[in-house]
Design a protein around this motif. Structure first.
Motif, PDB file in Angstrom:
ATOM      1  N   PHE A  91       0.792  -0.996  -0.101  1.00 57.11           N
ATOM      2  CA  PHE A  91      -0.017  -0.036  -0.204  1.00 57.11           C
ATOM      3  C   PHE A  91       0.960   1.239   0.147  1.00 57.11           C
ATOM      4  N   LEU A  92       0.886   1.795  -0.873  1.00 56.62           N
ATOM      5  CA  LEU A  92       1.859   3.031  -1.243  1.00 56.62           C
ATOM      6  C   LEU A  92       0.889   4.321  -1.279  1.00 56.62           C
ATOM      7  N   PRO A  93       0.781   5.189  -0.404  1.00 55.30           N
ATOM      8  CA  PRO A  93      -0.142   6.323  -0.484  1.00 55.30           C
ATOM      9  C   PRO A  93       0.540   7.502  -1.271  1.00 55.30           C
ATOM     10  N   LEU A  94      -0.302   8.447  -1.951  1.00 60.09           N
ATOM     11  CA  LEU A  94       0.154   9.425  -2.840  1.00 60.09           C
ATOM     12  C   LEU A  94      -0.696  10.693  -2.360  1.00 60.09           C
ATOM     13  N   ARG A  95      -0.034  11.614  -2.370  1.00 60.05           N
ATOM     14  CA  ARG A  95      -0.859  12.814  -2.025  1.00 60.05           C
ATOM     15  C   ARG A  95      -0.427  14.156  -3.043  1.00 60.05           C
ATOM     16  N   LEU A  96      -1.526  14.406  -3.843  1.00 63.78           N
ATOM     17  CA  LEU A  96      -1.354  15.487  -5.020  1.00 63.78           C
ATOM     18  C   LEU A  96      -1.670  16.868  -4.348  1.00 63.78           C
ATOM     19  N   GLU A  97      -0.927  17.980  -4.748  1.00 63.97           N
ATOM     20  CA  GLU A  97      -1.468  19.346  -4.366  1.00 63.97           C
ATOM     21  C   GLU A  97      -1.563  20.101  -5.497  1.00 63.97           C
ATOM     22  N   ALA A  98      -2.785  20.401  -5.911  1.00 64.64           N
ATOM     23  CA  ALA A  98      -3.224  21.317  -7.260  1.00 64.64           C
ATOM     24  C   ALA A  98      -3.563  22.572  -6.821  1.00 64.64           C
ATOM     25  N   LYS A  99      -2.961  23.500  -7.238  1.00 67.38           N
ATOM     26  CA  LYS A  99      -3.090  25.137  -6.835  1.00 67.38           C
ATOM     27  C   LYS A  99      -4.094  25.630  -7.988  1.00 67.38           C
ATOM     28  N   GLU A 100      -4.804  26.451  -7.303  1.00 71.32           N
ATOM     29  CA  GLU A 100      -5.866  27.218  -8.355  1.00 71.32           C
ATOM     30  C   GLU A 100      -5.091  28.419  -9.288  1.00 71.32           C
ATOM     31  N   ARG A 101      -5.750  28.361 -10.369  1.00 70.87           N
ATOM     32  CA  ARG A 101      -4.918  29.534 -11.582  1.00 70.87           C
ATOM     33  C   ARG A 101      -5.056  30.753 -10.896  1.00 70.87           C
ATOM     34  N   HIS A 102      -3.769  31.653 -10.980  1.00 70.87           N
ATOM     35  CA  HIS A 102      -3.853  32.895 -10.524  1.00 70.87           C
ATOM     36  C   HIS A 102      -3.223  33.727 -11.803  1.00 70.87           C
ATOM     37  N   ILE A 103      -4.429  34.875 -12.137  1.00 68.69           N
ATOM     38  CA  ILE A 103      -4.101  35.602 -13.191  1.00 68.69           C
ATOM     39  C   ILE A 103      -3.137  36.781 -12.615  1.00 68.69           C
ATOM     40  N   SER A 104      -2.261  36.977 -13.445  1.00 67.90           N
ATOM     41  CA  SER A 104      -1.302  38.287 -13.106  1.00 67.90           C
ATOM     42  C   SER A 104      -2.137  39.714 -13.258  1.00 67.90           C
ATOM     43  N   VAL A 105      -1.627  40.650 -12.738  1.00 66.82           N
ATOM     44  CA  VAL A 105      -2.434  42.033 -12.942  1.00 66.82           C
ATOM     45  C   VAL A 105      -2.072  42.471 -14.358  1.00 66.82           C
ATOM     46  N   GLY A 106      -0.836  42.402 -14.743  1.00 66.78           N
ATOM     47  CA  GLY A 106      -0.377  42.646 -16.175  1.00 66.78           C
ATOM     48  C   GLY A 106      -1.256  42.051 -17.093  1.00 66.78           C
ATOM     49  N   PHE A 107      -1.423  40.604 -16.973  1.00 66.39           N
ATOM     50  CA  PHE A 107      -2.222  39.658 -17.918  1.00 66.39           C
ATOM     51  C   PHE A 107      -3.839  40.185 -17.834  1.00 66.39           C
ATOM     52  N   LEU A 108      -4.198  40.614 -16.666  1.00 71.13           N
ATOM     53  CA  LEU A 108      -5.356  40.726 -16.565  1.00 71.13           C
ATOM     54  C   LEU A 108      -5.776  42.268 -17.152  1.00 71.13           C
ATOM     55  N   GLY A 109      -4.790  43.233 -17.142  1.00 70.23           N
ATOM     56  CA  GLY A 109      -5.007  44.389 -17.688  1.00 70.23           C
ATOM     57  C   GLY A 109      -4.768  44.159 -19.213  1.00 70.23           C
ATOM     58  N   SER A 110      -3.879  43.438 -19.783  1.00 68.59           N
ATOM     59  CA  SER A 110      -4.157  43.154 -21.190  1.00 68.59           C
ATOM     60  C   SER A 110      -5.429  42.628 -21.671  1.00 68.59           C
ATOM     61  N   VAL A 111      -5.987  41.754 -21.138  1.00 70.11           N
ATOM     62  CA  VAL A 111      -7.385  41.232 -21.545  1.00 70.11           C
ATOM     63  C   VAL A 111      -8.227  42.263 -21.272  1.00 70.11           C
ATOM     64  N   VAL A 112      -8.379  43.163 -20.392  1.00 68.29           N
ATOM     65  CA  VAL A 112      -9.436  44.148 -20.474  1.00 68.29           C
ATOM     66  C   VAL A 112      -9.425  44.878 -21.535  1.00 68.29           C
ATOM     67  N   CYS A 113      -8.114  45.677 -21.609  1.00 67.83           N
ATOM     68  CA  CYS A 113      -7.770  46.563 -22.873  1.00 67.83           C
ATOM     69  C   CYS A 113      -8.276  45.945 -24.172  1.00 67.83           C
TER      70      CYS A 113
END
Length: 508
Positions: free
Chosen positions: A425-447
């Protein structure tokens, strides 16, 4: 004041008279009967379900909702009170040999695991009402008899309970204390206990307890005993390739030795075994510096002149092979070590929503077994994917693809099953992080969005202006066409009219 007192007294009397009338018309089901929990051990001792003796009835029925879930509520028997005794009429829906009639409508349940469930004793004449309810839980050990075990071997014990509610949990204990051995719940009702490298401290009483909160409802006990006579043997161990993994090699002999050594040969190798460590009576052990075990192997303390034990940690995937213990130049025992390792792709940090592949690989397949990926659902682990591996086959790994990993996809395990018993029995734990949008990228999308909206608005304005001019031209041309039709005796065809309309739009 007296008048008011009289009116209040009348209202009180009216209410008091109404209470028994309300109770009289309430259905029998409104008076709930408390469920009594009853427990038995499979193949050991059954239970007797005792019902109220004085109920004022003449006919009753026993009903049963099995825990196994293969059927719904069924009727077991009808019980009738005659002039002198009770008569039982068993139904054909059940195996009546599993139940026995008792006095005054009582029923005895034989110690068969499948008999567990919810039992209801219901009066049906002269009126219908439930008189008693019993929740009967069955416990089962596998194996039923615990034979003595060899020092150094791995042991798996199984405790199955017919039903485990969400408010309950099952726990293994060793001599009434929490055990450090691996335990995990499987398919809600089964709990495995896996003890690696059994030794003297592992012996003793083990209990499988069903409890709610901190209260133990029922416990089943059994004992692990060690074999007293040492003898040549061979067994197989499974170990994971991980930083915290370890393996202990025990060599116990009948008599004192002069010289003893441990050697190792890799799987599938035709070369001779290579010495790992050796010892001579009354001399300290020598660890060989010429193997890849150097720095990870040590002699265990507290051993006698009739034993020689090694401790290897951490275990690597390349440690798989056969270990030999030779005492006074004679092979005394051997141990096959099979290693497991898991890999995750992508190997870096995981992000919620991306595809992930989990691969579990075994070093060798000496005997048929099932390799499985299990997912942890909080209260239990269930098999997500499995495959049978055989010595003649070429497959030694199992890959599970998660199309879109989420934060709840954290706990997994790779397991090796022989039959229904886990060996590794070999346990495994995954850690998945939420996607974070940078301020610069968000500004480009808005423009970009604003530019798109402005462009669409400008295009709509130009089209509307163009259509307005076109309609003006069309009205003028239609007036000219009507005048021409009058002058030419209405000889212009529809085709010519539509041609003129298309030309009008082109010219505007």
């Amino acid at each position: 004041m007296p008048h008011s007192h009289t009116a209040a007294s009348n209202r009180m009397a009216h209410c008091c008279i109404g209470i028994p009338l309300i109770l009289l018309y309430l259905p029998a089901s409104a008076f709930t009967v408390k469920i009594k929990n009853v427990y038995f051990i499979d193949e050991v001792k059954g239970v007797n379900l005792t019902v109220p003796k004085e109920s004022g009835g003449t006919r009753w029925v026993w009903e049963w909702t099995p825990h196994h879930g293969r059927s719904g509520r069924v009727q077991i028997a009808q019980v009738k009170l005659g002039d002198a005794d009770y008569s039982w009429n068993w139904t054909s829906e059940i195996n009546c040999s599993h139940f026995e009639a008792g006095a005054h409508g009582n029923m005895f349940i034989k110690p068969v695991f499948e008999n567990a469930g919810l039992f209801t004793f219901r009066q049906i004449k002269p009126n219908g009402k439930v008189l008693a309810k019993f929740e009967v839980y069955a416990f089962k050990f596998f194996p039923f008899f615990w034979d003595p075990v060899k020092v150094g071997t791995d042991v798996t014990r199984v405790c199955t309970i017919s039903r485990v509610k969400e408010s309950m949990k099952v726990q293994w204990k060793h001599n009434e204390e929490p055990t450090r051995a691996t335990q995990f719940n499987f398919n809600t009702t089964t709990t495995f206990l896996m003890i690696q490298n059994v030794q003297e401290l592992s012996a003793g009483q083990y209990s499988c307890s069903l409890q709610t909160n901190q209260t133990v409802l029922y416990s089943v006990y059994n004992t692990i005993r060690l074999e007293t006579a040492a003898q040549p043997t061979h067994y197989t161990l499974y170990r994971e390739s991980a930083n915290q993994s370890k393996v202990q090699l025990y060599c116990n002999m009948r008599t004192s030795y002069s010289t003893v050594e441990w050697s190792w040969k890799s799987q599938g190798s035709d070369s001779a075994a290579r010495r790992i460590a050796s010892a001579t009576r009354n001399q300290p052990a020598e660890i060989s510096p010429s193997t890849h075990f150097t720095g990870r192997v040590a002699r265990m303390d507290g051993v006698s002149r009739q034993s020689f034990a090694l401790h290897i940690a951490p275990v690597t995937f390349q440690d798989a092979g056969i270990f030999f213990c030779d005492a006074d130049s004679r092979e005394y025992m051997s141990i096959t070590l099979i290693t497991l390792e898991v890999s995750v792709e992508p190997s870096g940090g995981l992000t919620v929503g991306e595809e992930v592949s989990l691969t579990c690989t075994v070093s060798e397949v000496y005997e048929s077994f099932r390799l499985a990926w299990l997912k942890d659902y909080g209260r239990t682990m269930l098999i997500s994917k499995q495959e049978t591996l055989t010595p003649s086959g070429t497959v030694r790994s199992l890959t599970l693809v998660i199309p879109s990993v989420q934060t709840h996809h954290r706990k997994w395990a790779c397991a090796v099953f022989q039959g229904n018993i886990p060996r590794a029995f070999l346990p495994l734990r995954l850690e998945a992080k939420e996607r974070h949008i940078s301020v610069g990228f968000l500004g480009s999308v808005v423009c970009a969005g604003l530019f798109f909206l402005i462009s669409v608005a400008a295009l709509v304005f130009l089209m509307r202006r163009k259509c307005t001019r076109a309609q003006t031209c069309l009205r003028k041309e239609q007036t000219s066409i009507s005048t021409a039709e009058k002058n030419n005796g209405n000889k212009t065809s529809d085709l010519h009219i539509y041609d003129n309309v298309e030309n009008i739009y082109e010219n505007c």
